[in-house]
Scaffold this active site. Structure first.
Site, PDB file in Angstrom:
ATOM      1  N   SER A   1       0.833  -1.199   0.000  1.00 10.71           N
ATOM      2  CA  SER A   1       0.000   0.000   0.000  1.00 10.71           C
ATOM      3  C   SER A   1       0.866   1.248   0.000  1.00 10.71           C
ATOM      4  O   SER A   1       2.072   1.200   0.262  1.00 10.71           O
ATOM      5  CB  SER A   1      -0.909   0.014   1.234  1.00 10.71           C
ATOM      6  OG  SER A   1      -0.154   0.354   2.391  1.00 10.71           O
ATOM      7  N   LYS A   2       0.231   2.372  -0.292  1.00  7.18           N
ATOM      8  CA  LYS A   2       0.960   3.635  -0.312  1.00  7.18           C
ATOM      9  C   LYS A   2       1.510   3.991   1.068  1.00  7.18           C
ATOM     10  O   LYS A   2       2.456   4.767   1.178  1.00  7.18           O
ATOM     11  CB  LYS A   2       0.046   4.765  -0.810  1.00  7.18           C
ATOM     12  CG  LYS A   2      -0.220   4.705  -2.307  1.00  7.18           C
ATOM     13  CD  LYS A   2      -0.878   5.967  -2.801  1.00  7.18           C
ATOM     14  CE  LYS A   2      -0.983   5.961  -4.326  1.00  7.18           C
ATOM     15  NZ  LYS A   2      -1.541   7.224  -4.847  1.00  7.18           N
TER      16      LYS A   2
END
Length: 495
Positions: A261-262
């Site tokens: 994920s970011k």
């Protein structure tokens, strides 16, 4: 008769310029680029900037810089031009309006007035789960019903009429994929306010730009049936000349079984140039996120990747981002650099820490040239040079507290005194002479094991427990600085 030539492969990379550049995004760019280059085709770079609230010029420029750093170039797109521009969605609204009008006129699209609440109510009344979404009811509205809705002030969305057949394709990565008839409802192309949506504009752009091969993340696979249906409609009205081939690339995973994920620090591409990864090292590792040049080989050049890249050999299984492996591959590329190239790349990191000038002085350049082959063997990324080589470019060394605790404890004074005596009397200040004098004084004279003998000297000279080879480092430092450091360390060591 000779067979007609195969069409030139045209791939595309079409990100949104929104904030952080994700390593998974650049893996997708790399695979599209490698596929185009391998096939002698063309890569189209297109900017999907229709969400003005999230897009920024800063993000756009940052994205361009990231691609260039990796060595990914494009044949058509921003700053290059091409016959299918403009290459920013924000500049193509008139094109989308025209295509939408043609789809409506041909009957492939229709006006839909139902609200979400009305759709849910109809689903419930039929004993169905509202989560099934839109029920295609507005396909059958009469002109009178449409007029009545307009009189209420309703603005219709434009939906595509999905076919009544199964939708299937042979995925370049996953093989045969099929969605049953009726499993995908008619979807919105244009909002009531006239704004065209991504599931519409993306295939329209691909069609008008002649894209033959769409390589994209597997998270977009569920939207492919809609794209197939839209392509059929676009082909029917003369906007497209057929449907491209699709290949859905595997997820890039973080720790465990979660998609990277970011929020995961490893996901941010900026980390890698800042730490001093080499472009060729990081490109090599990104290529391994779903592809392999051979079963028994992990390290290869960009050119070797292009020559060998076969998209049908990309794995459908998720690829886990392994930072340790990325570092190991980068270290291999770093060791392979010619000395002059290594120095050129490492100088900005040393200069940024105030250790050398950029360009280095003749004296600094001489030290770098001498130590570079030895330093390369001990470095993972270019920024390691600051800690590893900094002691060679300062008059006084800062001793790491953990190193002092480990090596400047009991018995260190005796070692440092013996080393100073031996080195002071040394007539020839050279690596072989330094090595011989220290071994005679510390190993033979004091009876110390090599690790006990040379550990305190290494920490005194470099400030760390890990450094380039000790004797070579001391020759480069010179007699005066070496003896001064031994004396300074003696002042803090335990007897």
């Amino acid at each position: 008769m000779s067979e007609p030539a195969a069409p030139v492969v045209r791939t595309r990379f079409c990100p949104s310029p929104t904030g952080m550049v994700h390593v998974g995004l650049l893996r997708t760019a790399l695979f599209n680029w490698a596929h185009a280059r391998h096939c002698g085709g063309r890569l189209v770079f297109r900017i999907e900037d229709t969400d003005a609230s999230r897009d920024s010029e800063e993000s756009y420029q940052h994205l361009l810089a990231s691609l260039r750093w990796l060595g990914i170039d494009w044949d058509e797109g921003p700053e290059v031009g091409g016959p299918h521009g403009p290459y920013r969605q924000s500049e193509r609204h008139e094109i989308y309006r025209d295509v939408a009008a043609r789809l409506l006129e041909s009957g492939h699209a229709y006006e839909s007035y139902s609200t979400n609440e009305e759709v849910d109510a109809r689903r419930l009344a039929a004993g169905q789960d509202p989560k099934l979404g839109y029920d295609n009811a507005d396909r059958f509205l009469t002109d009178a019903q449409k007029a009545a809705f307009r009189d209420e002030g309703r603005l219709p969305v434009l939906r595509l009429r999905m076919p009544d057949d199964d939708l299937a394709w042979t995925d370049l990565v996953r093989g045969e994929v099929r969605f049953g008839a009726g499993s995908v409802p008619d979807f919105v192309l244009v909002r009531g306010n006239g704004v065209s949506l991504y599931p519409f504009v993306n295939p329209v752009d691909d069609a008008l730009m002649g894209i033959t091969d769409v390589l994209r993340g597997e998270d977009l696979l569920p939207s492919t049936p809609r794209q197939l249906a839209l392509y059929a409609a676009l082909t029917d009205i003369g906007v497209a000349s057929g449907t491209p081939r699709f290949g859905h690339l595997p997820y890039v995973m973080g720790e465990g079984t979660k998609k990277l994920s970011k929020r995961d620090p490893q996901a941010n591409f900026d980390v890698y140039p800042e730490r001093g990864f080499l472009p060729e090292g990081l490109t090599n590792y990104l290529a391994l996120l779903g592809w392999a040049i051979a079963e028994d080989r992990d390290v290869f050049s960009v050119q070797e990747m292009v020559e060998a890249f076969d998209v049908t050999r990309v794995s459908a299984n998720p690829a886990r981002f392994d930072l340790k492996k990325a570092e190991a591959i980068n270290a291999t590329h770093l060791r392979a650099l010619p000395v002059e190239e290594f120095i050129r790349r490492v100088v900005p990191f040393l200069a940024g820490a105030g250790l050398v000038t950029d360009p280095p002085t003749p004296e600094q350049a001489a030290v770098l040239t001498a130590i570079a082959p030895l330093a390369q063997e001990r470095m993972i990324v270019l920024s390691d040079a600051v800690g590893l080589l900094g002691f060679l470019f300062t008059d006084e060394v800062q001793i790491d507290p953990a190193a002092a605790e480990k090596q400047l404890g009991a018995g260190a004074v005796e070692v440092l005194d013996a080393a100073s005596t031996a080195l002071t009397a040394l007539p020839d200040w050279s690596t072989p002479a330094i090595e011989s004098a220290l071994k005679e004084a510390l190993v033979e004279g004091l009876g110390r094991k090599p690790r006990q003998a040379f550990g305190p000297v290494r920490v005194a000279v470099s400030g760390r427990t890990v450094s380039p080879p000790l004797y070579e480092s001391m020759e480069l430092l010179g007699r005066e600085r070496t003896l001064a450091r031994l004396a300074a360390a003696r002042g803090t060591a335990s007897a």
